[in-house]
Design an enzyme around this catalytic site. Structure first.
Site, PDB file in Angstrom:
ATOM      1  N   ARG A  70       0.276  -1.182  -0.100  1.00  0.00           N
ATOM      2  CA  ARG A  70      -0.292  -0.020  -0.272  1.00  0.00           C
ATOM      3  C   ARG A  70       1.111   0.964   0.264  1.00  0.00           C
ATOM      4  O   ARG A  70       1.932   1.092   0.717  1.00  0.00           O
ATOM      5  CB  ARG A  70      -1.061  -0.045   1.506  1.00  0.00           C
ATOM      6  CG  ARG A  70      -2.078  -1.349   1.043  1.00  0.00           C
ATOM      7  CD  ARG A  70      -2.660  -1.033   2.228  1.00  0.00           C
ATOM      8  NE  ARG A  70      -3.633  -2.642   1.729  1.00  0.00           N
ATOM      9  CZ  ARG A  70      -4.381  -2.450   3.344  1.00  0.00           C
ATOM     10  NH1 ARG A  70      -4.991  -1.664   4.310  1.00  0.00           N
ATOM     11  NH2 ARG A  70      -5.460  -3.767   3.240  1.00  0.00           N
ATOM     12  N   THR A  71       0.380   2.390  -0.385  1.00  0.00           N
ATOM     13  CA  THR A  71       0.620   3.654  -0.927  1.00  0.00           C
ATOM     14  C   THR A  71       0.900   4.409   0.786  1.00  0.00           C
ATOM     15  O   THR A  71       0.152   4.827   0.885  1.00  0.00           O
ATOM     16  CB  THR A  71       0.383   4.409  -1.609  1.00  0.00           C
ATOM     17  OG1 THR A  71       0.348   4.014  -2.761  1.00  0.00           O
ATOM     18  CG2 THR A  71       1.195   6.373  -1.915  1.00  0.00           C
ATOM     19  N   LEU A  72       1.791   3.924   1.789  1.00  0.00           N
ATOM     20  CA  LEU A  72       2.053   4.733   2.380  1.00  0.00           C
ATOM     21  C   LEU A  72       1.515   6.447   3.120  1.00  0.00           C
ATOM     22  O   LEU A  72       1.342   6.900   3.831  1.00  0.00           O
ATOM     23  CB  LEU A  72       2.791   4.155   3.750  1.00  0.00           C
ATOM     24  CG  LEU A  72       2.588   2.575   4.020  1.00  0.00           C
ATOM     25  CD1 LEU A  72       3.879   2.415   4.642  1.00  0.00           C
ATOM     26  CD2 LEU A  72       1.397   2.392   4.741  1.00  0.00           C
ATOM     27  N   TRP A  95      -3.912   8.369  -4.131  1.00  0.00           N
ATOM     28  CA  TRP A  95      -3.196   9.964  -2.889  1.00  0.00           C
ATOM     29  C   TRP A  95      -3.885  11.492  -4.518  1.00  0.00           C
ATOM     30  O   TRP A  95      -2.915  11.483  -4.600  1.00  0.00           O
ATOM     31  CB  TRP A  95      -2.139   9.607  -2.618  1.00  0.00           C
ATOM     32  CG  TRP A  95      -1.932   9.021  -1.469  1.00  0.00           C
ATOM     33  CD1 TRP A  95      -1.862   7.573  -0.643  1.00  0.00           C
ATOM     34  CD2 TRP A  95      -1.695   9.272   0.261  1.00  0.00           C
ATOM     35  NE1 TRP A  95      -1.381   7.269   0.425  1.00  0.00           N
ATOM     36  CE2 TRP A  95      -1.887   7.813   1.426  1.00  0.00           C
ATOM     37  CE3 TRP A  95      -1.272  10.678   0.949  1.00  0.00           C
ATOM     38  CZ2 TRP A  95      -1.482   8.196   2.625  1.00  0.00           C
ATOM     39  CZ3 TRP A  95      -1.113  10.171   2.118  1.00  0.00           C
ATOM     40  CH2 TRP A  95      -1.235   9.814   3.558  1.00  0.00           C
TER      41      TRP A  95
END
Length: 283
Positions: free
Chosen positions: A60-62, A167
């Site tokens: 996941r894109t943290l 995002w």
């Protein structure tokens, strides 16, 4: 274990090609070999399960890595105008300076994005599939900007509910059947439509200008001039902005993305020359 025993079984005289006392004398050794083969099989199964488990783990894109700054869009007399710079920031470093963040979508829509560039590319893949599926019907109809905007709101909200958001803040504008449409959606699915919208720092610095100077009868030239004014203010105040601007329009005839250009700027203001003058505690 029961299934493994059934698969492996116990060797017989016929299997081994031995008879009588020879088989009886070799039985302890054969049982030891059988146990070793079962142990090695179990070990290989466990290793395979471990490998498959590691591959299946979700990534996941943290936190966003390469990001684009503000997008500003307005309605004008003939359609929609949209502007964004071409900078891509790697953290606080302006790493890339030729990233296009304005893309035509289908026949009637234009998309602009700020935020994570890789997530924007993923959204473009979603939209390519959506438009392709719509075209496959070959029914003489095509998705309009309102439908595409609604689709994007569902995608963003769905990913937010999975705690794996895209995002981005997206601006979607377009014209279909003479009706102009302009809306936006952010990374958690909050969305609205308006006569002018902006993302990022532009939502704080550009929209006050638009509230004062926008009107629904703006010509193309007046609209471009207004967008240039907004982008100039953002260039002065936003550290992530770069002086390489792209403007696009969409009308009933279709979308046009113009070549990038640089704004005329003036940096001799006293506040720019000595920004710390008069600040408490400054050197």
């Amino acid at each position: 274990m029961r299934l493994l025993t059934e698969l492996l079984g116990t060797p017989t005289e016929a299997d081994l090609g031995v008879k009588g006392t020879t088989y009886q004398s070799q039985l302890p050794e054969l049982r030891l070999k059988e146990k070793k083969s079962r142990s090695s099989l179990l070990l290989s199964i466990q290793e395979t399960s471990s490998i498959m488990g590691s591959v299946a783990e979700s990534q996941r894109t943290l936190y966003p890595y390469v990001t684009g700054s503000s997008v500003v869009a307005i309605k004008y007399k003939d359609g929609i105008l949209m502007a964004a710079d071409m900078g891509g920031s790697y953290g606080s470093t302006l790493r890339y300076k030729s990233i296009e963040r304005l893309k035509p979508i289908g026949k009637h829509s234009l998309l602009g994005a700020s935020g994570e560039i890789s997530d924007f590319q993923e959204i473009l893949r979603y939209l390519d599939e959506l438009i392709l599926y719509d075209n496959m019907w070959d029914d003489g109809n095509s998705l309009g900007p309102k439908e595409v905007h609604n689709y994007l709101t569902r995608v963003m909200y769905n990913r937010r509910n999975k705690f794996n958001p895209l995002w981005n803040s997206l601006v979607l504008g377009g014209v279909k059947n003479g009706q102009k449409y302009l809306g936006m959606v952010n990374m958690i699915g909050i969305n609205f439509e308006d006569n002018h919208v902006a993302t990022g720092l532009g939502n704080h610095l550009a929209r006050p200008i638009l509230r004062d100077e926008w009107n629904e009868n703006l010509t193309f030239e007046e609209g471009v001039k207004l967008l240039e004014k907004c982008m100039r203010v953002l260039l002065y105040r936003d550290r992530s902005a770069v002086n390489k601007i792209q403007i696009s329009k969409i009308t009933e005839e279709g979308a046009t993305v113009y070549p990038p250009f640089s704004l005329k700027t003036y940096w001799e203001f006293s506040a720019f020359r000595n920004p710390a003058a008069g600040a408490a505690g400054s050197w």
